[in-house]
Every structure is written in structure tokens, then in C-alpha cells.
Design an enzyme around this catalytic site. Structure first.
Site, short mmCIF file in Angstrom:
data_model
loop_
_atom_site.label_atom_id
_atom_site.label_comp_id
_atom_site.label_asym_id
_atom_site.label_seq_id
_atom_site.Cartn_x
_atom_site.Cartn_y
_atom_site.Cartn_z
N ASP A 458 0.86 -1.20 0.00
CA ASP A 458 0.00 0.00 0.00
C ASP A 458 0.89 1.24 0.00
O ASP A 458 1.86 1.32 0.76
CB ASP A 458 -0.88 -0.03 1.26
CG ASP A 458 -1.97 1.01 1.20
OD1 ASP A 458 -3.11 0.67 0.77
OD2 ASP A 458 -1.69 2.19 1.53
N ASN A 466 -2.97 12.93 -3.58
CA ASN A 466 -4.21 13.29 -4.30
C ASN A 466 -4.67 14.68 -3.91
O ASN A 466 -5.01 15.50 -4.77
CB ASN A 466 -5.32 12.30 -3.93
CG ASN A 466 -5.45 11.19 -4.97
OD1 ASN A 466 -4.93 11.32 -6.09
ND2 ASN A 466 -6.12 10.11 -4.61
N HIS A 471 -6.14 14.50 -8.42
CA HIS A 471 -6.41 13.09 -8.69
C HIS A 471 -5.61 12.57 -9.90
O HIS A 471 -5.10 11.44 -9.89
CB HIS A 471 -7.92 12.92 -8.94
CG HIS A 471 -8.41 11.58 -8.57
ND1 HIS A 471 -8.58 10.58 -9.49
CD2 HIS A 471 -8.78 11.05 -7.36
CE1 HIS A 471 -9.03 9.50 -8.88
NE2 HIS A 471 -9.17 9.76 -7.58
N ASP A 475 -3.04 9.51 -10.16
CA ASP A 475 -3.04 8.42 -11.15
C ASP A 475 -1.65 8.18 -11.70
O ASP A 475 -1.22 7.02 -11.88
CB ASP A 475 -3.99 8.75 -12.31
CG ASP A 475 -5.45 8.53 -11.93
OD1 ASP A 475 -5.70 7.98 -10.84
OD2 ASP A 475 -6.35 8.88 -12.73
N ASP A 491 6.61 -15.86 -14.92
CA ASP A 491 5.75 -17.05 -14.81
C ASP A 491 5.47 -17.43 -13.37
O ASP A 491 4.41 -17.97 -13.04
CB ASP A 491 6.41 -18.26 -15.50
CG ASP A 491 6.32 -18.11 -17.00
OD1 ASP A 491 5.52 -17.24 -17.45
OD2 ASP A 491 7.02 -18.84 -17.72
N GLU A 501 -5.06 2.16 -3.92
CA GLU A 501 -3.61 2.28 -4.06
C GLU A 501 -2.91 1.08 -3.48
O GLU A 501 -1.75 1.12 -3.11
CB GLU A 501 -3.17 3.62 -3.42
CG GLU A 501 -2.86 3.60 -1.96
CD GLU A 501 -4.05 3.41 -1.01
OE1 GLU A 501 -5.10 2.91 -1.45
OE2 GLU A 501 -3.89 3.73 0.16
#
Ligand SMILES: Nc1nc2c(ncn2[C@@H]2O[C@H](COP(=O)(O)OP(=O)(O)OP(=O)(O)O)[C@@H](O)[C@H]2O)c(=O)[nH]1
Length: 582
Positions: A458, A466, A471, A475, A491, A501
Site C-alpha cells: 500500500d 491526491n 487526482h 493516477d 511465470d 492504491e
């Protein structure tokens, strides 16, 4: 004395001339002796001669009414030492009433008499007689009614029969050619369904039957008491000949969607001609009705020539070939008319001339028909080829279309699959992919290695980013962090967006140490991010992780990892905490 000798010579000469003019000498039994020009003619109102008749050499100089009798006489002498059987022939006759006598017998015949009552009846009349040895016979007789044509001759029966055999052979060859052409035209009509060939078959059929008058003789044999059937059949065939000739012109030159020049007039003419014929027959008589189509033959030729020329000028391909094919029949018809009108061309046999014309036309027609058939077959073959080519082209177009559509479908399927498995903002695997990877990891794992590592990451104080930068900038930061994680995807490891987030990292075939090392390097990489939009502010992250021991541990393992993450946050963020240590 000299005068006496001269006088005697003159007397003897005039006796000789008189004797030569008085009779015709039959010397060669292998030749047919023509008698017409040696015969004498006279007119009378009765069948019996009064003795006051004026006998002339040229019958055309006599003006005879149809009800008057045209008498003839001709003396034939023989220089043979034995009696010679002969036939007095009236060839190619068109005589209503005919009576012939050789002094011993009298024969009555003619077109107007019922067939069965005619004493002598053949297409050409042959009256049997005998020339006595070194003596003569005078053939006499008379004709009455309409007289169209006749010729007198004398020959032995053997000679006449041999000539007939020759004629028959010639006629059979002609008849055979016509029959072949008729059959050929019918066949081509059935093969192509082109009405022109049907008209041509009818035309040939009508010509042949008109020429041979087969119907006429058949009617005479079957119904001898009704001789008019002969004339009617002749009329039908000669009318049919003219009408079918027009039919040939119209149908051969006809082009789709176009009327040929004078078509309306020709059609009306064809409708009206039989009606006019019947009207003439009923009012003016059959003879005139029979002559009508013959008289119209010449205008027919002119109309045909005009139509063919105009159609050729209008661009009809067939007009020229048609004109060439019909040329012999036209020329021979013209000769026929000239011969009929003017007897000077006596060296030309009218029948042979016309036959030669028709035969030549038949040959041309066969050549043109064959040429047409060959072209038709070629056209069909080309069309078949074209269709096959079009089909293969269409098939390949269809195949490539199907391929393209399949590819498009595959593309959109992949896109859909990607959309379904990826997070649209960060392009990282979404939560569903994370779940599937976990399931797959356990399904593929063998033996005791049913262990996977789970970590939750996180970003720290993201709300602040933000709030501070907006915002959109938030992003960008998310994307940059996602790029760091994406670099570790393989793999055996899957890093995906878990929500907001928060990210999840799942690794299989990895022990604790290696997993920790990986988390460490991810943590550092995020830390090292320098993002201009947030003025190179450090992005920190908190990580909680654990080892999941099997499918039944998955839910708990995520809870453990979440708890560890929570602990990391609580402990001041920007750190990695293992669940078991929290
Ligand atoms: N820009 C952007 N922000 C998002 C997105 N998803 C979640 N967020 C924001 O992320 C923030 C998460 O804030 P919090 O859960 O309060 O946590 P925090 O600010 O990161 O603080 P800690 O986690 O306690 O360090 C919220 O403001 C959400 O609006 C996203 O897709 N884009």
C-alpha cells in the site's frame, strides 16, 4: 441442156428440203429426239379438225382463248430395218386436257382429269407407240384449258428409263442434302433454342416439298377422285415457302430488344398473304391463286435485299454472312425467272440451275451453322471458365474474409480477455487475475511444494498526494508504482492491483528468503521513484507478507498479509513486515 439440168437439180433440192421439213428422222436409239420445234400447231374451236385450219411452226404466234383447242402434229420416220418401240413424250407438262394419238390409238389425260381416269399418268406423260420399219408415224393431238408448259420428244423406253434413273440419283442426292440440312437445323434449334434455326428448318422443308410435290402425288394416289388436292398441296407448299423465307429473314436478323427494318410490314404481309391467296382462289380461280406467290417471289427478293442491306448498315454481324449464304438461291431464282420469261437461255436447264443454287445455299448454310455452333461451344466453354475463375476468386475472397474476421475476433477476444484480466489504469493484472493466479499456482503445484508467498503493498499517504496535486497526478503516481511492479512479473510471480492504491504480489516456487529479497527490491524501487509531477517527492510503501500453505489457507493468508500491512502502517509506514512477525 444445162438449163434442164439446173431445173432438175432445183426440183430435187426442193423435194429434199420438203421431205426434211415434212418429217423427223429417228436414227439413233440411244438419243432422245426433240420434236417441239418440228411440230406444227393450229387452233380450232372443236376437238375435231375441219381441214381448214392454218398450221404454223410457232405456237406462240397463235392467239388462243382457253376454251379453244391447240392442235399439234409431228411426223417421225424411222430408217431402221425392223419396227422400233418408242415413247412419244410430253415432258414437264402443265396441261389441263391433253389428247394424243399415233393413228392407231388415242390417249386422253391432263391435270384436270381425275387421277384414276387418266390413261397415261406419270409426272411426265409417255405414250407408247411403234415406229414401223423404214416408215413413219404421225403423232397428233390437242390441248385445251390453261397450258403452262410442254415439250415433245421421242425416245426408246430404255433410253427414257435410263434417264429417269440418272435423274432419280441426282434428285436423291439433292433430297438427302435437304433432309440433312433440315435435320441439322432442327437439332441446332433444340440445342440453342434459337428460333432462327426452326424457321430455316421449315423453309428447307417447304422448299423440298414444293420442289418434289411429294404431297401432290401422294394425294393423287390416295384420293384419285379429288385432283384439286394436288393443286391445294402445291399451293400450301409454295405459300409456305414464301412465308417461311420471310420467317428466316426476320428471325435470323433479329437482335434482342430491336425490331428489324420493315418487320411490321413483313409480319402483316405474312398474316395477309394466305388470306389474299384464299380470296383470289375463291374469286379469280386456283390458277391465279397458285401464280400469286410465284409473282411475289421477285418483290420478295428485292425486299430481302433491302432488309439485309439496312440491317448490315445498322451493325448486324449476321446480315453479311446471311446475304452470302442466300446469294446462290437468289441468283438461281433470278435465272429461273429469266429462263421462264425469255426462252433464249435454252442451254440453261431451269431445274438444274435452281437445284444448284439451293444446294450451294445449303452448303453455305451448313458452313455458317457449323461456324455458329463452334463459336457457341467456345462461348460456353469461355463462360464456364469465367464462372470457375469467378468461383475460385470468390472462394479465396471469402476465405481471406473469414481469416480476417477470425483474426479480428481473436484480437477482440484477446482484448476482452485482457480487459477482463487487467486493470485499465495501471495495466497491471487486476484482482481477478490475482485470484486466478493463486488458484492456478495450487493446481499446478506438485507434491509438498504447495506453498505460495503472498504480499500486499500500500502506498503511504497517498491521499495526501491526491489532495495536494490532484487526482490526475495521483493516477500518474499509481502508474509509476505499477510500472515498478510490472517489471517483476514472470511465470512464477504476479504483481497486480488489488484495489485503490493497494497492490498484491503472489509468488510460487519461491522460498521465504527469495521472496523477501524480491519485496525488498520492489520496496526500494518504489522508494527510488522520482516523479516530477509531485516535485520529486519520495513515494514510500508499506508491505505485509506471508507464506500461504495451501488452498484452504488462502483467505487466511490474505488476512494475515493485510494485518501485517496494517502493522507496517502502524509502525510508521515505509517498511516490510512478515505476518508471523507482526
Ligand atoms: N488518484 C487516485 N486515487 C485513488 C485511487 N484509488 C484510491 N485512491 C485514493 O487513495 C486514497 C487512499 O487514502 P487512505 O486509504 O486514506 O490512505 P493514505 O492516504 O494512503 O494513507 P495511509 O494508507 O494510511 O498511508 C484515497 O484518497 C482514495 O481516494 C485511484 O485510482 N486514483
Amino acid at each position: 441442156m444445162v438449163k434442164l439440168k439446173l431445173f432438175l437439180t432445183l426440183v430435187l433440192y426442193s423435194m429434199f428440203v420438203f421431205s426434211v421439213n415434212g418429217y423427223v428422222l429417228f436414227t439413233d436409239i440411244n438419243e432422245e429426239l426433240t420434236l417441239t420445234e418440228h411440230a406444227e400447231f393450229a387452233i380450232s374451236n372443236t376437238a375435231e379438225l375441219s381441214g381448214h385450219e392454218n398450221w404454223v411452226d410457232d405456237p406462240h404466234s397463235l392467239e388462243r382463248k382457253p376454251n379453244q383447242y391447240l392442235h399439234f402434229r409431228v411426223e417421225v420416220a424411222s430408217n431402221h430395218s425392223s419396227p422400233t418401240p418408242v415413247w412419244f413424250n410430253v415432258t414437264f407438262p402443265a396441261i389441263k386436257y391433253l389428247q394424243v394419238s399415233d393413228g392407231n390409238r388415242v390417249w386422253k389425260t391432263g391435270d384436270a382429269l381425275p387421277f384414276s381416269t387418266r390413261e397415261i399418268n406419270l409426272p411426265n406423260y409417255h405414250f407408247p407407240s411403234i415406229l414401223p420399219a423404214n416408215d413413219s408415224v404421225t403423232f397428233t393431238g390437242h390441248m385445251r384449258g390453261e397450258i403452262l408448259r410442254y415439250n415433245f420428244s421421242l425416245a426408246t423406253p430404255e433410253k427414257v428409263i435410263n434417264d429417269y434413273v440418272d435423274t432419280l440419283q441426282r434428285d436423291m442426292a439433292f433430297f438427302g442434302a435437304m433432309a440433312i440440312l433440315t435435320a441439322l437445323s432442327f437439332l441446332v434449334f433444340f440445342a440453342t433454342r434459337k428460333i432462327a434455326f426452326l424457321s430455316f428448318a421449315v423453309f428447307i422443308f417447304a422448299t423440298t416439298f414444293w420442289f418434289f410435290r411429294v404431297f401432290g402425288y401422294a394425294f393423287e394416289i390416295l384420293w384419285p377422285q379429288t385432283p384439286e388436292l394436288n393443286d391445294i398441296s402445291y399451293a400450301v407448299s409454295i405459300y409456305a415457302l414464301l412465308l417461311s423465307a420471310f420467317g428466316v429473314i426476320v428471325t435470323v436478323l433479329k437482335r434482342p430488344g430491336r425490331q428489324i427494318y420493315g418487320e411490321k410490314f413483313i409480319k402483316w404481309f405474312c398474316y395477309l398473304l394466305p388470306l389474299i391467296g384464299i380470296a383470289v382462289w375463291q374469286t379469280l380461280g386456283l390458277d391465279l391463286a397458285l401464280r400469286l406467290p410465284v409473282l411475289l417471289f421477285f418483290p420478295y427478293l428485292i425486299i430481302s435485299v433491302v432488309v439485309i442491306i439496312v440491317e448490315h448498315k445498322r451493325g448486324s454481324d449476321i446480315a453479311k454472312r446471311f446475304a452470302i449464304a442466300m446469294l446462290p438461291i437468289a441468283v438461281s431464282s433470278l435465272f429461273l425467272v429469266i429462263i421462264a420469261l425469255n426462252n433464249t437461255l435454252s442451254t440453261w436447264d431451269p431445274v438444274a440451275t435452281f437445284m444448284a443454287g439451293i444446294l450451294l445455299t445449303c452448303v453455305f448454310m451448313i458452313v455458317i451453322t457449323s461456324n455458329y455452333l463452334v463459336k457457341l461451344l467456345q462461348k460456353e466453354r469461355d463462360a464456364e471458365k469465367e464462372v470457375a475463375q469467378m468461383r475460385s476468386e470468390q472462394t479465396s475472397i471469402l476465405e481471406s474474409l473469414v481469416k480476417e474476421r477470425t483474426k479480428e475476433l481473436e484480437r477482440s477476444n484477446t482484448m476482452l480477455a485482457e480487459l477482463a484480466s487487467k486493470d485499465t489504469l495501471t495495466n497491471l493484472p487486476n484482482r481477478r487475475s490475482v485470484d486466478l493466479f493463486v488458484d492456478a499456482s495450487f493446481a499446478e503445484a506438485t507434491g509438498d511444494e504447495k506453498v505460495i508467498a503472498i504480499a500486499l503493498i500500500d502506498l503511504d499517504h497517498f491521499k495526501n498526494i491526491n489532495d495536494t496535486y490532484g487526482h490526475e497526478v495521483g493516477d500518474i503516481v499509481l502508474k509509476k508504482a505499477a510500472n515498478v511492479l510490472a517489471a517483476f512479473n514472470s511465470d512464477s510471480l504476479l504483481a497486480g492491483r488489488f484495489g485503490g492504491e493497494e497492490f498484491a504480489i503472489i509468488a510460487r516456487d519461491m522460498n521465504d528468503n527469495r521472496f523477501y529479497m524480491t519485496l525488498h527490491s520492489i520496496h526500494n524501487s518504489i522508494n527510488e521513484l522520482s516523479i516530477t509531477e509531485i516535485e520529486d517527492r519520495k513515494v514510500a510503501s508499506s508491505i505485509g507478507w506471508t507464506m500461504c500453505t495451501g488452498p484452504i489457507d488462502v483467505v487466511d493468508a490474505f488476512r494475515r498479509a493485510d494485518k501485517a500491512l496494517y502493522t507496517a502502517k502502524n509502525k510508521g509506514r515505509n517498511r516490510i513486515i512478515r505476518a508471523e512477525e507482526s
